[in-house]
Design a protein around this motif. Structure first.
Motif, PDB file in Angstrom:
ATOM      1  N   MET A 147     -14.173 -12.585 -21.326  1.00 27.53           N
ATOM      2  CA  MET A 147     -15.322 -11.155 -20.536  1.00 27.53           C
ATOM      3  C   MET A 147     -16.167 -10.636 -22.321  1.00 27.53           C
ATOM      4  SD  MET A 147     -16.948  -8.738 -18.175  1.00 27.53           S
ATOM      5  CE  MET A 147     -15.851 -10.346 -16.375  1.00 27.53           C
ATOM      6  N   THR A 148     -15.201 -10.127 -22.646  1.00 25.35           N
ATOM      7  CA  THR A 148     -15.035  -9.042 -23.901  1.00 25.35           C
ATOM      8  C   THR A 148     -16.123 -10.391 -24.606  1.00 25.35           C
ATOM      9  OG1 THR A 148     -12.974  -8.226 -23.614  1.00 25.35           O
ATOM     10  CG2 THR A 148     -13.791  -7.854 -25.338  1.00 25.35           C
ATOM     11  N   TYR A 149     -15.588 -11.872 -25.310  1.00 24.67           N
ATOM     12  CA  TYR A 149     -15.704 -11.886 -26.247  1.00 24.67           C
ATOM     13  C   TYR A 149     -17.765 -12.377 -26.165  1.00 24.67           C
ATOM     14  CZ  TYR A 149     -12.159 -12.360 -29.095  1.00 24.67           C
ATOM     15  OH  TYR A 149     -10.482 -11.889 -29.517  1.00 24.67           O
ATOM     16  N   SER A 150     -17.181 -12.686 -24.582  1.00 30.39           N
ATOM     17  CA  SER A 150     -19.228 -12.896 -24.124  1.00 30.39           C
ATOM     18  C   SER A 150     -20.593 -11.669 -24.673  1.00 30.39           C
ATOM     19  CB  SER A 150     -19.015 -13.967 -22.506  1.00 30.39           C
ATOM     20  OG  SER A 150     -17.815 -14.556 -22.668  1.00 30.39           O
ATOM     21  N   MET A 151     -19.749 -11.187 -24.044  1.00 35.04           N
ATOM     22  CA  MET A 151     -20.496  -9.885 -24.000  1.00 35.04           C
ATOM     23  C   MET A 151     -20.799  -9.460 -25.651  1.00 35.04           C
ATOM     24  SD  MET A 151     -19.446  -6.917 -21.070  1.00 35.04           S
ATOM     25  CE  MET A 151     -18.406  -7.272 -21.713  1.00 35.04           C
ATOM     26  N   MET A 152     -19.950  -9.093 -26.825  1.00 34.92           N
ATOM     27  CA  MET A 152     -20.357  -9.516 -27.472  1.00 34.92           C
ATOM     28  C   MET A 152     -20.572 -10.560 -28.507  1.00 34.92           C
ATOM     29  SD  MET A 152     -16.283  -7.766 -29.181  1.00 34.92           S
ATOM     30  CE  MET A 152     -17.341  -7.321 -30.625  1.00 34.92           C
ATOM     31  N   ILE A 153     -20.801 -11.815 -28.028  1.00 35.94           N
ATOM     32  CA  ILE A 153     -21.425 -13.133 -28.540  1.00 35.94           C
ATOM     33  C   ILE A 153     -23.503 -12.167 -28.543  1.00 35.94           C
ATOM     34  CG2 ILE A 153     -21.661 -15.171 -28.443  1.00 35.94           C
ATOM     35  CD1 ILE A 153     -18.708 -15.491 -28.290  1.00 35.94           C
ATOM     36  N   ASP A 154     -23.708 -12.298 -27.592  1.00 37.72           N
ATOM     37  CA  ASP A 154     -24.887 -11.743 -27.131  1.00 37.72           C
ATOM     38  C   ASP A 154     -25.135 -11.413 -27.267  1.00 37.72           C
ATOM     39  OD1 ASP A 154     -24.468 -14.284 -25.289  1.00 37.72           O
ATOM     40  OD2 ASP A 154     -24.031 -13.176 -23.257  1.00 37.72           O
ATOM     41  N   ALA A 155     -24.388  -9.822 -27.509  1.00 36.40           N
ATOM     42  CA  ALA A 155     -24.815  -8.551 -28.258  1.00 36.40           C
ATOM     43  C   ALA A 155     -25.589  -8.960 -29.768  1.00 36.40           C
ATOM     44  CB  ALA A 155     -24.162  -7.498 -28.558  1.00 36.40           C
ATOM     45  N   TYR A 156     -24.620 -10.631 -31.132  1.00 35.76           N
ATOM     46  CA  TYR A 156     -25.050  -9.883 -31.769  1.00 35.76           C
ATOM     47  C   TYR A 156     -25.319 -11.275 -32.612  1.00 35.76           C
ATOM     48  CZ  TYR A 156     -20.790  -7.292 -33.559  1.00 35.76           C
ATOM     49  OH  TYR A 156     -20.111  -6.394 -33.206  1.00 35.76           O
ATOM     50  N   ARG A 157     -25.897 -11.911 -31.422  1.00 34.68           N
ATOM     51  CA  ARG A 157     -26.854 -13.589 -31.097  1.00 34.68           C
ATOM     52  C   ARG A 157     -28.178 -12.718 -31.318  1.00 34.68           C
ATOM     53  NH1 ARG A 157     -24.655 -17.287 -27.328  1.00 34.68           N
ATOM     54  NH2 ARG A 157     -23.899 -17.947 -29.493  1.00 34.68           N
ATOM     55  N   LYS A 158     -28.421 -11.787 -29.782  1.00 32.76           N
ATOM     56  CA  LYS A 158     -30.045 -10.841 -29.699  1.00 32.76           C
ATOM     57  C   LYS A 158     -30.197 -10.471 -31.532  1.00 32.76           C
ATOM     58  CE  LYS A 158     -28.978 -10.358 -24.909  1.00 32.76           C
ATOM     59  NZ  LYS A 158     -28.988  -9.249 -24.097  1.00 32.76           N
ATOM     60  N   GLU A 159     -29.122  -9.985 -31.990  1.00 32.86           N
ATOM     61  CA  GLU A 159     -29.949  -9.591 -33.461  1.00 32.86           C
ATOM     62  C   GLU A 159     -29.342 -10.368 -34.593  1.00 32.86           C
ATOM     63  OE1 GLU A 159     -30.659  -6.439 -33.684  1.00 32.86           O
ATOM     64  OE2 GLU A 159     -30.344  -6.629 -31.287  1.00 32.86           O
TER      65      GLU A 159
ATOM     66  N   MET B   6     -27.352 -12.346 -36.122  1.00 38.03           N
ATOM     67  CA  MET B   6     -25.832 -11.813 -36.943  1.00 38.03           C
ATOM     68  C   MET B   6     -25.492 -13.093 -36.421  1.00 38.03           C
ATOM     69  SD  MET B   6     -25.408  -7.876 -35.898  1.00 38.03           S
ATOM     70  CE  MET B   6     -24.520  -7.908 -37.741  1.00 38.03           C
ATOM     71  N   SER B   7     -25.634 -14.238 -37.170  1.00 39.61           N
ATOM     72  CA  SER B   7     -25.292 -15.608 -37.177  1.00 39.61           C
ATOM     73  C   SER B   7     -23.417 -15.708 -37.577  1.00 39.61           C
ATOM     74  CB  SER B   7     -25.819 -16.847 -37.368  1.00 39.61           C
ATOM     75  OG  SER B   7     -25.858 -16.401 -38.590  1.00 39.61           O
ATOM     76  N   ASP B   8     -23.581 -14.819 -38.506  1.00 37.90           N
ATOM     77  CA  ASP B   8     -22.152 -14.908 -39.368  1.00 37.90           C
ATOM     78  C   ASP B   8     -20.950 -14.085 -38.533  1.00 37.90           C
ATOM     79  OD1 ASP B   8     -23.341 -12.823 -39.281  1.00 37.90           O
ATOM     80  OD2 ASP B   8     -22.283 -11.968 -41.305  1.00 37.90           O
ATOM     81  N   LYS B   9     -21.544 -13.297 -37.327  1.00 36.18           N
ATOM     82  CA  LYS B   9     -20.445 -12.110 -36.738  1.00 36.18           C
ATOM     83  C   LYS B   9     -20.051 -13.689 -35.157  1.00 36.18           C
ATOM     84  CE  LYS B   9     -19.461  -8.319 -38.404  1.00 36.18           C
ATOM     85  NZ  LYS B   9     -18.968  -7.524 -38.408  1.00 36.18           N
ATOM     86  N   VAL B  10     -21.569 -13.982 -35.336  1.00 30.32           N
ATOM     87  CA  VAL B  10     -21.255 -15.010 -33.793  1.00 30.32           C
ATOM     88  C   VAL B  10     -19.953 -16.152 -34.428  1.00 30.32           C
ATOM     89  CG1 VAL B  10     -22.123 -16.342 -32.535  1.00 30.32           C
ATOM     90  CG2 VAL B  10     -23.980 -14.638 -32.708  1.00 30.32           C
ATOM     91  N   TYR B  11     -19.868 -16.825 -35.148  1.00 36.02           N
ATOM     92  CA  TYR B  11     -19.508 -17.892 -35.575  1.00 36.02           C
ATOM     93  C   TYR B  11     -17.992 -17.042 -35.472  1.00 36.02           C
ATOM     94  CZ  TYR B  11     -16.841 -21.140 -38.285  1.00 36.02           C
ATOM     95  OH  TYR B  11     -16.557 -21.938 -39.177  1.00 36.02           O
ATOM     96  N   ALA B  12     -17.661 -16.147 -36.188  1.00 34.23           N
ATOM     97  CA  ALA B  12     -16.382 -15.306 -36.305  1.00 34.23           C
ATOM     98  C   ALA B  12     -15.874 -14.906 -34.827  1.00 34.23           C
ATOM     99  CB  ALA B  12     -16.627 -14.302 -37.113  1.00 34.23           C
ATOM    100  N   LEU B  13     -16.511 -14.326 -34.249  1.00 35.14           N
ATOM    101  CA  LEU B  13     -15.863 -14.331 -32.757  1.00 35.14           C
ATOM    102  C   LEU B  13     -15.892 -15.511 -31.925  1.00 35.14           C
ATOM    103  CD1 LEU B  13     -18.436 -11.316 -32.345  1.00 35.14           C
ATOM    104  CD2 LEU B  13     -16.029 -11.417 -31.955  1.00 35.14           C
ATOM    105  N   GLU B  14     -16.083 -16.613 -32.117  1.00 34.28           N
ATOM    106  CA  GLU B  14     -16.039 -17.649 -30.876  1.00 34.28           C
ATOM    107  C   GLU B  14     -15.203 -18.227 -31.999  1.00 34.28           C
ATOM    108  OE1 GLU B  14     -19.796 -20.430 -32.459  1.00 34.28           O
ATOM    109  OE2 GLU B  14     -20.871 -19.387 -30.480  1.00 34.28           O
TER     110      GLU B  14
END
Length: 501
Positions: free
Chosen positions: A452-464, A466-474
């Motif tokens: 859940m932690t990663y899902s919320m953060m990935i959604d927040a960065y994806r809305k902005e 920030m694909s590099d952040k999304v990739y790192a978190l995934e």
């Protein structure tokens, strides 16, 4: 100003029928009401006599002051016994350090502060009076397991063996439970094999029940059958707790036919009769899925079987009604509890706070929280998770900050659910810098993120974007070791019922 509690949230009489049945005929126009009133204690304080200090007998002259004047007399005075106080102080000072360290350890364990508990335990081991005790290691192992620290639990267990303490089946069971809580099932089975090789550490029904629960939670139903076979070989009969665990697992997996077979077997058994925990398991399954009619139907069936509900049962009903925003029925159950002298617990209030939190109803959420504190109920981690989410849903982010600060002052344990609630609020506020800060603090506290932690953060960065952040978190999420987060609500199957401490 002192809050005075009403008999319930709702001022109406409840029929003598069960709460589920009574709630069904409750008028829908009733509203949830939380009242407060002021009261003054000035008169009571003025009427109470002034307390006089009494010295210990033999320590000081034993004169007791009284509001009634007394005749002074030389016979009423006694010469104090010399050096008594000095001897008592010397004795207390000799024990002060021991009391301080042991009490600090108990306090850290009670507050679920595992890092502080290990630090104090290291201090305790360095004292001349220290002697290894099974009970101390048991409490620490359980604390580490519940805090998601299986590695620390294994190190502590190895240290205990190195110090010459003989492991017991209870200590091994606590270690296996610590591994199972972090989904380290293969490691738990390794410890099971170690137990089998030690004559004085043979696994019992509690050991197998914990392993069965871990396999059920992981969906490894084939391993469950293997464990049942091992129990049969050792002539260990599954008890009601074991069957309740399997019953719950089948229900959560949607295997209702298997669940009903287990339940029928329990009804026909002479050794594994269903109990109130069985009732709680079944109604919580349907309640969590929002199947209110099935929940109420099974509640009535268990009552007809002669099983009486408990506080946990009513809390499950309240939580289910609250999630569906059925406030009338929720109030009816709470009033029914008052009428039958069932206490409202922290979980009772948490369920009500959660219902208003999900709806973003800050007014009633805050009133419930104030009433909870006025009644002397101690807030826990779930309480503040609900408050934080409720303020976030209402867009009151300044109150999110004040809630986090209050949780710190009250020394509320910060677990994965707590940090997830704060990240949820930051995501609602679109504050990516704060998300980064909270995520770093979460790791600094050695509190492992979950899916859940990663899902919320990935959604927040994806809305902005920030694909590099999304990739790192995934990528980080894929390397994550699955962790079972302790339930925020009262679970119908408690580990306390499996491990006898």
């Amino acid at each position: 100003m002192v809050l005075s509690l009403s008999s319930s949230f709702l001022h109406s009489a409840l029929p003598n029928a069960s709460p589920a049945a009574a709630a069904a005929v409750t008028p829908t126009h009733r509203r949830l009401i939380i009242t407060s009133s002021s009261s003054s204690h000035h008169s009571a304080t003025a009427a109470s006599p002034v307390k006089k200090k009494h010295w210990k007998v033999g320590e000081y002259p034993g004169l007791i002051e009284s509001s009634i004047p007394q005749m002074s007399s030389d016979k009423s005075k006694r010469t104090p016994i010399k050096n008594i106080k000095k001897k008592v102080d010397k004795k207390n000072n000799a024990k002060a350090w021991a009391n301080t360290v042991t009490e600090a350890l108990s306090d850290a364990i009670e507050k679920k502060q595992w890092q502080r508990a290990l630090q104090v335990f290291e201090m305790l081991k360095g004292q001349s009076f220290y002697q290894p005790k099974e009970g101390t290691y048991m409490k620490l192992l359980v604390l580490l397991g519940r805090s998601g620290q299986p590695g620390q639990a294994c190190d502590l267990f190895d240290e205990m063996v190195e110090q010459g303490m003989e492991p017991t089946s209870e200590l091994y069971t606590a270690l296996i439970a610590a591994c199972c809580r972090s989904n380290l099932i293969s490691k738990a089975f390794t410890f099971l094999e170690q137990m089998k090789s030690l004559p004085n550490c043979q696994p019992d029904v509690y050991t197998f029940s914990i392993l069965i629960k871990a396999c059920i939670d992981a969906g490894a139903f084939n391993l469950v059958e293997s464990l049942y076979d091992q129990m049969a070989e050792r002539l260990i009969t599954p008890n009601t707790v074991t069957q309740n665990i399997v019953l719950s697992g089948y229900g959560k997996a949607g295997k209702y036919e298997e669940m009903e077979k287990i339940l029928s077997r329990m009804l026909d058994s002479t050794t594994c009769k269903p109990d109130v925990w069985t009732m709680n398991t079944i109604i919580s399954l349907y309640g969590n899925e929002g199947k209110i009619e099935m929940m109420e139907r099974w509640y009535e069936k268990f009552r007809n079987f002669g099983i009486e509900p408990e506080t946990r049962t009513f809390n499950i009903l309240i939580g289910a009604y609250g999630k569906k925003r059925m406030y009338d029925k929720m109030s009816s159950v709470m009033e029914y509890m008052r009428r039958l002298s069932f206490p409202w617990t922290t979980s009772t209030y948490n369920n009500v706070i959660e219902a208003f939190s999900d709806a973003g109803d800050v007014k009633h959420m805050e009133c419930t929280f104030d009433q909870m504190r006025a009644e002397g109920m101690r807030a826990d981690t779930k309480t503040f998770c609900c408050l934080i989410r409720g303020y976030a849903n209402a867009g009151l982010f300044h109150k999110v900050i004040s809630s986090v600060q209050l949780a710190g002052r009250l020394e509320i344990p910060e677990n994965t659910s707590f940090f997830n609630a704060v990240i949820y609020a930051c995501s609602k506020a679109q504050d990516l810098m704060e998300i980064e800060r909270v995520f770093k603090r979460m790791k600094d506290k050695l509190c492992r993120p979950d899916s859940m932690t990663y899902s919320m953060m990935i959604d927040a960065y994806r809305k902005e974007g920030m694909s590099d952040k999304v990739y790192a978190l995934e990528q980080e999420k894929q390397q994550m070791v699955p962790v079972k987060v302790p339930p925020e609500t009262e679970s119908p199957i408690e580990e306390d019922r499996i491990i006898a401490i």
